[in-house]
Design a protein around this motif. Structure first.
Motif, PDB file in Angstrom:
ATOM      1  N   ARG A  27       0.831  -1.213   0.000  1.00 39.72           N
ATOM      2  CA  ARG A  27       0.000   0.000   0.000  1.00 39.72           C
ATOM      3  C   ARG A  27       0.863   1.259   0.000  1.00 39.72           C
ATOM      4  O   ARG A  27       0.537   2.234  -0.667  1.00 39.72           O
ATOM      5  CB  ARG A  27      -0.920   0.013   1.225  1.00 39.72           C
ATOM      6  CG  ARG A  27      -2.171  -0.836   1.084  1.00 39.72           C
ATOM      7  CD  ARG A  27      -3.100  -0.599   2.243  1.00 39.72           C
ATOM      8  NE  ARG A  27      -4.441  -1.093   1.948  1.00 39.72           N
ATOM      9  CZ  ARG A  27      -5.506  -0.795   2.653  1.00 39.72           C
ATOM     10  NH1 ARG A  27      -5.412   0.004   3.704  1.00 39.72           N
ATOM     11  NH2 ARG A  27      -6.699  -1.269   2.333  1.00 39.72           N
ATOM     12  N   VAL A  31       0.662   4.231  -2.741  1.00 41.65           N
ATOM     13  CA  VAL A  31       0.385   5.639  -2.400  1.00 41.65           C
ATOM     14  C   VAL A  31       1.520   6.534  -2.886  1.00 41.65           C
ATOM     15  O   VAL A  31       1.277   7.630  -3.412  1.00 41.65           O
ATOM     16  CB  VAL A  31       0.162   5.792  -0.881  1.00 41.65           C
ATOM     17  CG1 VAL A  31       0.027   7.270  -0.509  1.00 41.65           C
ATOM     18  CG2 VAL A  31      -1.096   5.031  -0.446  1.00 41.65           C
ATOM     19  N   ALA A  34       0.983   6.979  -6.484  1.00 42.81           N
ATOM     20  CA  ALA A  34      -0.197   7.818  -6.732  1.00 42.81           C
ATOM     21  C   ALA A  34       0.148   9.297  -6.577  1.00 42.81           C
ATOM     22  O   ALA A  34      -0.308  10.135  -7.371  1.00 42.81           O
ATOM     23  CB  ALA A  34      -1.323   7.434  -5.769  1.00 42.81           C
ATOM     24  N   VAL A  66      -5.590  -2.466  -2.714  1.00 43.29           N
ATOM     25  CA  VAL A  66      -6.491  -1.321  -2.609  1.00 43.29           C
ATOM     26  C   VAL A  66      -7.808  -1.684  -3.280  1.00 43.29           C
ATOM     27  O   VAL A  66      -7.820  -2.131  -4.425  1.00 43.29           O
ATOM     28  CB  VAL A  66      -5.874  -0.067  -3.285  1.00 43.29           C
ATOM     29  CG1 VAL A  66      -6.819   1.116  -3.175  1.00 43.29           C
ATOM     30  CG2 VAL A  66      -4.526   0.272  -2.663  1.00 43.29           C
ATOM     31  N   LYS A  69     -10.482   3.133  -6.436  1.00 40.17           N
ATOM     32  CA  LYS A  69      -9.869   4.457  -6.457  1.00 40.17           C
ATOM     33  C   LYS A  69     -10.266   5.268  -5.232  1.00 40.17           C
ATOM     34  O   LYS A  69      -9.452   6.037  -4.694  1.00 40.17           O
ATOM     35  CB  LYS A  69     -10.264   5.216  -7.732  1.00 40.17           C
ATOM     36  CG  LYS A  69      -9.606   6.587  -7.826  1.00 40.17           C
ATOM     37  CD  LYS A  69      -9.993   7.334  -9.097  1.00 40.17           C
ATOM     38  CE  LYS A  69      -9.403   8.736  -9.113  1.00 40.17           C
ATOM     39  NZ  LYS A  69      -9.794   9.483 -10.338  1.00 40.17           N
ATOM     40  N   LEU A  72      -8.036   4.414  -2.497  1.00 37.52           N
ATOM     41  CA  LEU A  72      -6.711   4.986  -2.756  1.00 37.52           C
ATOM     42  C   LEU A  72      -6.685   6.463  -2.358  1.00 37.52           C
ATOM     43  O   LEU A  72      -5.730   6.934  -1.734  1.00 37.52           O
ATOM     44  CB  LEU A  72      -6.345   4.825  -4.229  1.00 37.52           C
ATOM     45  CG  LEU A  72      -5.030   5.481  -4.668  1.00 37.52           C
ATOM     46  CD1 LEU A  72      -3.851   4.910  -3.884  1.00 37.52           C
ATOM     47  CD2 LEU A  72      -4.817   5.292  -6.165  1.00 37.52           C
TER      48      LEU A  72
END
Length: 245
Positions: A27, A31, A34, A66, A69, A72
């Protein structure tokens, strides 16, 4: 020459190709990627597919870690609060503690492109963020704010932060060459327009013509924050005769 029935000497063997070790997908890495996409592409182009491409994996690999979206975005929102802890409540310094909290919040929202668009509409009530909410409420409680004011004070502060930073970001996108401030020529035109209005119909606009568009974002933010804090402070009951302050 090596005979057909003889093993090849080690020094004549071709070097063995080493397959680079694969870094496990987590994760945290998702991230990180992202935010990289967000900084490069902006909020409107942030997608699971773009994040997967940044990581060099199939989109399906993301869904192992995840859900979608929206989750996320929640993880990205949680990340904004990492590394910051409110100090222990001090009733003598509660306003300065809230100022520090707000200033750091503004810096966090400006530290990544469009981060404020992730913050808008989200509430910090996830298990990871509840300790932050509790500590903020503790500062308000130590100050002596009434319960009904405490209940909305945090939301009021958050709304101010999001709204102010969103305007900063929009102006920065529009006028990057002037640091997010309207160009000098435009400010002078606006000031001249306000100053030219009929003073009998628009006395306040005329009187404030030189102040309406010429203050820095830092000045406006600090003054707006001061107005909020003075408003909150007005709800703190004054100690009666013989009572400790």
């Amino acid at each position: 020459m090596t005979q057909p029935d003889m093993p090849t000497p080690p020094w004549e063997r071709p070097p063995r190709r080493r397959t680079p070790a694969r870094v496990p997908l987590t994760r945290e890495r998702i991230v990180d990627a992202a935010y990289t996409v967000l900084d490069r592409e902006g909020y409107d182009r942030l997608s699971m597919r773009q994040v997967a491409s940044e990581l060099g994996v199939a989109v399906s690999a993301l869904y192992v870690h995840v859900r979608d979206k929206d989750e996320l975005l929640q993880l990205m929102y949680n990340r904004m609060f990492e590394g910051y802890e409110l100090p222990e409540p001090d009733p003598e310094r509660w306003q300065e503690q809230i100022r520090d909290f707000a200033r750091q919040g503004r810096r966090r929202l400006l530290s990544h492109r469009d981060a404020v668009k992730i913050s808008l509409g989200r509430v910090p009530f996830s298990p990871e963020l509840l300790p932050h909410v509790e500590k903020l409420l503790a500062v308000f409680a130590a100050a002596g704010l009434p319960r009904e004011v405490m209940a909305i004070a945090g939301d009021l502060l958050s709304t101010y932060l999001d709204g102010f930073v969103l305007e900063e970001v929009l102006w920065q996108d529009r006028y990057p060459e002037s640091g997010g401030k309207a160009p000098q020529e435009m400010r002078e035109e606006i000031e001249g327009y306000f100053a030219s209005l009929p003073a009998d119909r628009f006395p306040n606009l005329v009187a404030l013509a030189d102040r309406m568009v010429d203050e820095s974002n830092d000045y406006r933010f600090e003054l707006g924050l001061e107005i909020l804090l003075r408003g909150l402070a007005s709800y703190i009951a004054e100690p009666g005769p013989g009572e400790e302050s």
